[in-house]
Write an enzyme that holds these catalytic residues in place. Structure first.
Site, PDB file in Angstrom:
ATOM      1  N   TYR A 292       1.216  23.249  -6.449  1.00 24.11           N
ATOM      2  CA  TYR A 292       1.754  21.922  -6.754  1.00 24.11           C
ATOM      3  C   TYR A 292       2.950  21.653  -5.853  1.00 24.11           C
ATOM      4  O   TYR A 292       3.050  22.190  -4.762  1.00 24.11           O
ATOM      5  CB  TYR A 292       2.063  21.807  -8.254  1.00 24.11           C
ATOM      6  CG  TYR A 292       2.213  20.368  -8.675  1.00 24.11           C
ATOM      7  CD1 TYR A 292       1.179  19.465  -8.452  1.00 24.11           C
ATOM      8  CD2 TYR A 292       3.390  19.892  -9.229  1.00 24.11           C
ATOM      9  CE1 TYR A 292       1.311  18.129  -8.776  1.00 24.11           C
ATOM     10  CE2 TYR A 292       3.526  18.557  -9.559  1.00 24.11           C
ATOM     11  CZ  TYR A 292       2.488  17.684  -9.337  1.00 24.11           C
ATOM     12  OH  TYR A 292       2.617  16.357  -9.649  1.00 24.11           O
TER      13      TYR A 292
ATOM     14  N   ARG B 145       1.304   5.853  -4.009  1.00 26.91           N
ATOM     15  CA  ARG B 145       2.699   6.330  -4.007  1.00 26.91           C
ATOM     16  C   ARG B 145       2.704   7.824  -4.315  1.00 26.91           C
ATOM     17  O   ARG B 145       3.119   8.251  -5.380  1.00 26.91           O
ATOM     18  CB  ARG B 145       3.525   5.559  -5.043  1.00 26.91           C
ATOM     19  CG  ARG B 145       5.023   5.701  -4.895  1.00 26.91           C
ATOM     20  CD  ARG B 145       5.727   5.299  -6.166  1.00 26.91           C
ATOM     21  NE  ARG B 145       5.335   6.118  -7.300  1.00 26.91           N
ATOM     22  CZ  ARG B 145       5.855   7.325  -7.574  1.00 26.91           C
ATOM     23  NH1 ARG B 145       6.757   7.859  -6.782  1.00 26.91           N
ATOM     24  NH2 ARG B 145       5.458   7.981  -8.641  1.00 26.91           N
TER      25      ARG B 145
ATOM     26  N   LYS C 222      -2.650  18.740 -10.592  1.00 25.70           N
ATOM     27  CA  LYS C 222      -2.222  18.504 -11.974  1.00 25.70           C
ATOM     28  C   LYS C 222      -3.179  19.170 -12.963  1.00 25.70           C
ATOM     29  O   LYS C 222      -2.756  19.795 -13.945  1.00 25.70           O
ATOM     30  CB  LYS C 222      -2.163  16.999 -12.260  1.00 25.70           C
ATOM     31  CG  LYS C 222      -1.033  16.265 -11.573  1.00 25.70           C
ATOM     32  CD  LYS C 222       0.268  16.374 -12.349  1.00 25.70           C
ATOM     33  CE  LYS C 222       1.348  15.529 -11.713  1.00 25.70           C
ATOM     34  NZ  LYS C 222       2.630  15.603 -12.445  1.00 25.70           N
TER      35      LYS C 222
ATOM     36  N   GLU D  47      -1.547   8.669 -12.288  1.00 23.66           N
ATOM     37  CA  GLU D  47      -0.690   9.488 -11.430  1.00 23.66           C
ATOM     38  C   GLU D  47      -0.448   8.800 -10.087  1.00 23.66           C
ATOM     39  O   GLU D  47      -1.400   8.419  -9.387  1.00 23.66           O
ATOM     40  CB  GLU D  47      -1.353  10.855 -11.199  1.00 23.66           C
ATOM     41  CG  GLU D  47      -0.413  11.898 -10.651  1.00 23.66           C
ATOM     42  CD  GLU D  47       0.661  12.298 -11.645  1.00 23.66           C
ATOM     43  OE1 GLU D  47       1.811  12.523 -11.208  1.00 23.66           O
ATOM     44  OE2 GLU D  47       0.360  12.403 -12.850  1.00 23.66           O
ATOM     45  N   ASP D  48       0.811   8.621  -9.746  1.00 28.65           N
ATOM     46  CA  ASP D  48       1.229   8.154  -8.420  1.00 28.65           C
ATOM     47  C   ASP D  48       0.646   6.794  -8.042  1.00 28.65           C
ATOM     48  O   ASP D  48       0.230   6.573  -6.895  1.00 28.65           O
ATOM     49  CB  ASP D  48       0.902   9.201  -7.355  1.00 28.65           C
ATOM     50  CG  ASP D  48       1.825  10.414  -7.464  1.00 28.65           C
ATOM     51  OD1 ASP D  48       2.845  10.310  -8.160  1.00 28.65           O
ATOM     52  OD2 ASP D  48       1.522  11.457  -6.862  1.00 28.65           O
TER      53      ASP D  48
ATOM     54  N   ASP E 172       2.403  10.052 -16.080  1.00 28.45           N
ATOM     55  CA  ASP E 172       3.320  11.178 -15.914  1.00 28.45           C
ATOM     56  C   ASP E 172       4.575  10.768 -15.156  1.00 28.45           C
ATOM     57  O   ASP E 172       5.665  11.285 -15.424  1.00 28.45           O
ATOM     58  CB  ASP E 172       2.606  12.317 -15.187  1.00 28.45           C
ATOM     59  CG  ASP E 172       3.394  13.614 -15.221  1.00 28.45           C
ATOM     60  OD1 ASP E 172       3.948  13.940 -16.289  1.00 28.45           O
ATOM     61  OD2 ASP E 172       3.464  14.294 -14.190  1.00 28.45           O
ATOM     62  N   ASP E 173       4.442   9.854 -14.210  1.00 29.88           N
ATOM     63  CA  ASP E 173       5.607   9.428 -13.427  1.00 29.88           C
ATOM     64  C   ASP E 173       6.612   8.685 -14.291  1.00 29.88           C
ATOM     65  O   ASP E 173       7.821   8.794 -14.072  1.00 29.88           O
ATOM     66  CB  ASP E 173       5.157   8.530 -12.269  1.00 29.88           C
ATOM     67  CG  ASP E 173       4.132   9.215 -11.388  1.00 29.88           C
ATOM     68  OD1 ASP E 173       4.445  10.282 -10.852  1.00 29.88           O
ATOM     69  OD2 ASP E 173       3.010   8.699 -11.267  1.00 29.88           O
TER      70      ASP E 173
ATOM     71  N   ASN F  71      10.745  14.310  -5.261  1.00 30.28           N
ATOM     72  CA  ASN F  71       9.868  15.320  -4.669  1.00 30.28           C
ATOM     73  C   ASN F  71       9.282  14.799  -3.366  1.00 30.28           C
ATOM     74  O   ASN F  71       9.142  13.603  -3.175  1.00 30.28           O
ATOM     75  CB  ASN F  71       8.720  15.647  -5.641  1.00 30.28           C
ATOM     76  CG  ASN F  71       9.200  16.382  -6.865  1.00 30.28           C
ATOM     77  OD1 ASN F  71       9.944  17.335  -6.765  1.00 30.28           O
ATOM     78  ND2 ASN F  71       8.758  15.929  -8.035  1.00 30.28           N
TER      79      ASN F  71
ATOM     80  N   ASN G 106      10.859  19.922 -13.797  1.00 32.17           N
ATOM     81  CA  ASN G 106       9.481  19.749 -13.340  1.00 32.17           C
ATOM     82  C   ASN G 106       8.620  19.205 -14.480  1.00 32.17           C
ATOM     83  O   ASN G 106       8.644  19.738 -15.591  1.00 32.17           O
ATOM     84  CB  ASN G 106       8.929  21.101 -12.865  1.00 32.17           C
ATOM     85  CG  ASN G 106       7.648  20.973 -12.085  1.00 32.17           C
ATOM     86  OD1 ASN G 106       6.768  20.182 -12.422  1.00 32.17           O
ATOM     87  ND2 ASN G 106       7.523  21.772 -11.032  1.00 32.17           N
TER      88      ASN G 106
END
Length: 649
Positions: free
Chosen positions: A196, A249, A267, A339-340, A362-363, A505, A549
């Site tokens: 990851y 992103r 993930k 995600e992203d 999650d973001d 990150n 994290n």
């Protein structure tokens, strides 16, 4: 599902008895609907046609009973672990009982060595080698799984480039699934940065060049109108967790288009290794609507659509079709983790589907929960309550506003004050536009407007720090080295123990390094970052930086939702996850300046988080698996996937 219309392979024990060597219940077959005698007869008739590999070719014609084989599998009954019944018998069998290595068939011979779910490499016993036609296909040595892990770690440590280690691990996952997870679990602190962040960021950037085989589903604009058909192409039917991205992103690296697949794959590896969700229940998905990254569009090795990103109605319709198809194919209780996605899409998707699907971002939510947990633990060092502190954010996107919302929610539950009071404690600064204030409100995106303060415009972070005098500085900007020496020294000038969270990150995008934070505050800072930094030696003392994290939160949260059969995610579940994680921080950790527990205990931590989340789901009436287990922690641990090898008949 066992597809008996495909070629079927049976081992010696199966042939001798002219029937399957396992019970109906172990195969997931409903007792009241026994296996058709015609299917057994087909296997017996084919026994005389064994080929040179020792495999038995079943009749290719599909009888009516074979076509109805799907109806023989009872997917509605929960397993002993609380999930959907496992058609391969692993839920019905205990760790020390032998199981049959079903795939779409009973694998044996060379095909068994190419099946990542059941392959053991050299660890097949002499008895298994004889029963499954492996004699001569392997050297005579029979090492233990532990020795295999030791050997592989020696190999991995010889690589000097992290991306090479990543590629080796991905290859191992495709060859020997259980060995991959065993290695990752046993060496989680060393291997987590490889599978990851930060290494996965570089892997996504170069995904087209290192791509060897698909690891998930790719849904592009070409499949519009056929997404349900695409989902049904995935070989696993009992999916419990989906991680999906559109690649716009990726971490702090921007638009990587279709190459963002590395994020869902990484993930879900952590869902299994850290949270114990079965690998077969996990599905990584990338939705490809194009990319605005000119470098990728010009790259001959780029694997995605070569067009500019679709937006507006075309984008919305594709996502809606996807969400509808997911619910239709996998049911009400499948968890979809966004995600992203770009900021505007991320908030819109969460708002649109949060009331109709089991969704989690999650973001926004995962980052918020893990940061809130760190703040709860840090209070034992700083003193006071959350309401006694002032928080300044650099970055007002998904992560920054999500964290601020959850902090405000927690404060509101602790103290009885007017709603606007909580917002007065939280200040957000845009990297380019400065402090979010009322005079700029008309030009702000909707999710930033609640954080607009009645304050004079402030252009720079340093000015904001000196003016607001926060006790906590949080970086979610995605821009590296923005916590300058002047900013950090200013924090230290009016705080005995300034709390500095540089969360962006990968490490190259972190707002400041651990060494900088400790050096510029004369060792007084409480520091945590999004990606790991090594320990720092300063004036004869060793400082171990914490890692804020998301991997602390989402695996346990997901397990808690799955084992309770939760149908919606509620904010109180995020608070429950934060509280459970903070409770795992020991006094020894705090004495070392750490506000998060070590990753070595992550499975125990995930079990406690899952139990807290499930308890809240039952309390809110959102859990569907009844009755509620008496000991939720023990139940969570019993639900966890074990990577240890199984014994084969």
């Amino acid at each position: 599902m066992i597809s008996l219309s495909r070629t079927c392979f049976l081992n010696k024990a199966s042939i001798a008895g002219l029937s399957s060597p396992f019970s109906d219940r172990q195969r997931g077959i409903v007792p009241k609907a026994p296996c058709s005698l015609k299917i057994k007869a087909a296997a017996a008739a084919a026994a005389s046609n064994r080929d040179r590999n020792g495999t038995v070719l079943a009749v290719e014609t599909v009888t009516k009973e074979m076509a109805e084989a799907e109806s023989l599998i009872d997917d509605s009954q929960p397993t002993v672990a609380g999930g959907i019944r496992d058609a391969y018998g692993e839920d019905a069998a205990t760790e020390d009982q032998p199981v049959t290595p079903w795939s779409l068939s009973v694998a044996c011979g060379y095909s068994l060595l190419r099946d990542p779910r059941h392959n053991k490499g050299l660890a097949f016993t002499d008895k298994e080698r004889d029963a499954h036609y492996l004699l001569g296909l392997l050297p005579p040595s029979v090492p233990s799984q532990e020795l295999q892990v030791k050997k592989l770690m020696n190999i991995i440590r010889q690589y000097q480039v992290p991306l090479q280690k990543y590629m080796y691990m991905m290859d191992l996952q495709e060859r020997n699934e259980r060995l991959f997870y065993k290695l990752l679990i046993d060496h989680v602190e060393e291997m987590l940065p490889i599978v990851y962040t930060p290494t996965v960021g570089e892997a996504c950037q170069k995904y087209g060049s290192i791509f060897s085989r698909p690891q998930g589903l790719y849904i592009s604009l070409k499949e519009k109108g056929r997404i349900l058909e695409v989902l049904r192409n995935w070989p696993e039917k009992n999916i419990q967790v989906i991680v999906v991205t559109d690649g716009q992103r990726i971490l702090g690296l921007g638009d990587l288009g279709c190459q963002g697949m590395g994020i869902p794959v990484g993930k879900l590896s952590l869902y299994t290794a850290l949270g114990g969700v079965r690998p077969s229940a996990c599905l990584p998905i990338t939705i490809d609507v194009g990319t605005n990254n000119e470098k990728l569009l010009d790259d001959e090795f780029y694997i995605g659509l070569r067009q500019r990103r679709a937006t507006g109605q075309e984008y919305d319709e594709l996502l809606h079709e996807f969400m509808t198809a997911v619910k239709q194919n996998y049911g009400e209780r499948v968890l979809v983790q966004f995600e992203d996605f770009a900021n505007h899409n991320a908030f819109d998707l969460l708002a649109k589907y949060g009331t109709t699907h089991l969704v989690f971002n999650d973001d926004i939510q995962g980052t918020a929960a893990v940061v809130l947990s760190g703040l709860m633990a840090a209070l034992k060092l700083l003193g006071g309550t959350l309401a006694d502190h002032r928080f300044l954010f650099l970055g007002a996107g998904e992560a920054g506003t999500g964290i601020a919302e959850l902090i405000a929610l927690e404060i509101s539950k602790q103290v009885q004050c007017p709603d606007d009071y909580y917002y007065c404690l939280l200040f957000l600064v845009n990297v380019m536009q400065g402090l979010i204030v009322e005079s700029r409100k008309e030009s702000l995106q909707h999710f930033k407007k609640p954080w607009a303060h009645d304050h004079e415009p402030v252009e720079t972070l340093l000015e904001a720090v000196n003016d607001i005098k926060p006790t906590v500085l949080i970086g979610t900007s995605g821009v590296g080295r923005t916590f300058t020496q002047e900013v950090v020294e200013a924090m230290a000038s009016f705080n005995e123990k300034p709390l500095i969270l540089a969360l962006s990150n990968p490490t190259s995008q972190s707002e400041c390094t651990a060494e900088q934070a400790y050096t510029w505050t004369n060792g007084r800072a409480i520091y945590a970052s999004g990606s790991p930094f090594p320990p720092v030696e300063y004036e004869g003392q060793t400082y171990v930086p914490g890692q804020s994290n998301n991997a602390y939160i989402f695996p346990g949260l997901g397990l808690g939702l799955i084992m309770s059969g939760t149908i919606r995610v509620h904010d109180d579940m995020l608070l429950a996850a934060s509280e459970a994680l903070a409770a795992q921080v020991t006094q020894e950790n705090l004495d070392n300046g750490q506000i998060y527990p070590p990753f070595t205990n992550i499975r125990k931590i995930s079990a406690h988080i899952a139990a807290n989340v499930a308890a809240k789901a039952y309390e809110l009436g959102l859990a569907t698996r009844l009755p509620r287990p008496k000991d939720l922690v023990a139940y969570a641990e019993s639900c966890m996937y074990s990577p240890s090898y199984r014994n084969y008949r």
